[in-house]
Design a protein around this motif. Structure first.
Motif, short mmCIF file in Angstrom:
data_model
loop_
_atom_site.label_atom_id
_atom_site.label_comp_id
_atom_site.label_asym_id
_atom_site.label_seq_id
_atom_site.Cartn_x
_atom_site.Cartn_y
_atom_site.Cartn_z
N SER A 135 6.15 -4.52 8.93
CA SER A 135 5.28 -4.57 10.49
C SER A 135 5.50 -3.24 10.99
CB SER A 135 6.35 -5.52 11.24
OG SER A 135 7.48 -4.90 11.12
N TRP A 136 6.03 -2.02 10.47
CA TRP A 136 6.21 -0.86 11.01
C TRP A 136 5.01 0.12 10.50
CZ3 TRP A 136 6.75 1.29 6.37
CH2 TRP A 136 7.71 0.35 5.55
N ALA A 137 4.12 -0.47 9.70
CA ALA A 137 3.03 0.45 8.98
C ALA A 137 1.68 -0.35 9.57
CB ALA A 137 3.18 0.51 7.48
N PRO A 138 0.57 0.53 9.40
CA PRO A 138 -0.64 -0.08 9.72
C PRO A 138 -1.19 -1.03 8.60
CG PRO A 138 -0.66 2.35 9.85
CD PRO A 138 0.73 2.02 9.31
N SER A 139 -2.10 -1.85 8.81
CA SER A 139 -2.52 -2.56 7.91
C SER A 139 -3.94 -2.04 7.31
CB SER A 139 -2.98 -4.21 8.42
OG SER A 139 -3.94 -3.88 9.58
N GLU A 140 -4.25 -2.60 6.03
CA GLU A 140 -5.01 -2.00 5.37
C GLU A 140 -6.62 -2.46 6.52
OE1 GLU A 140 -7.51 -2.20 0.83
OE2 GLU A 140 -5.65 -3.47 1.49
N GLY A 141 -7.21 -1.44 6.48
CA GLY A 141 -8.47 -1.69 7.21
C GLY A 141 -8.27 -1.39 8.64
#
Length: 162
Positions: A135-141
């Motif tokens: 939840s603490w990292a950006p999602s792909e795209g």
């Protein structure tokens, strides 16, 4: 039973070329049938791919990754997203792979062009579910993904992409 399948330079070149043409900058080549209990695959990757931090929560989802060609940066994170460990995985290098326990947040960044990874884990395949993406990292795209990938790569400044 299928005959022998060789993991040779022709297959690696095919995979890395397909990865370069893919919007995600990676290409999978399954060595298994989807119904098999052990999933084995090759992945061709290029440096611009983004593999977000994630984990596999099922007790049977230990994961083995081995660099067959090129270099990768492996990042291991705590539950809260703190970077705990980094390690270079390099084909023919001092460390060529890792065996990850279920539940360990991890990510890879590609440190060389035309890289090929071997991956093995229990089947059947299922998409990552609740609590498996960080939840603490950006999602792909997402708009922030490239910046986060670049931060992950900077953790390996002594091993730049070539």
């Amino acid at each position: 039973m299928a005959g022998a399948r060789f993991l040779d330079q022709a297959l690696f070149a095919e995979l890395t070329q397909a990865a370069g043409a893919s919007p995600r900058q990676r290409q999978h080549h399954n060595l298994h049938e989807m119904s098999e209990p052990c999933h084995r695959l090759l992945v061709g990757l290029q440096p611009d791919t983004y593999i977000p931090p994630h984990r596999h929560l099922s007790a049977d989802k230990a994961e083995t990754l081995i660099a067959l060609q090129g270099r990768f940066g492996l990042l291991l994170f705590s539950e809260q997203g703190e970077l705990e460990t980094t390690r270079v995985l390099q084909a023919g290098g001092e460390c060529s792979g890792v065996d990850l326990a279920p539940g360990q947040f991890h990510a890879l960044v590609v440190l060389s062009t035309d890289a090929v990874l071997f991956e093995c884990k229990a089947g059947p395949y299922r998409p990552l579910g609740d609590g498996e993406f960080a939840s603490w990292a950006p999602s792909e795209g997402s708009a922030e993904a490239a910046g986060y990938r670049d931060w992950m790569r900077a953790c390996f400044n002594n091993h730049p992409a070539r």
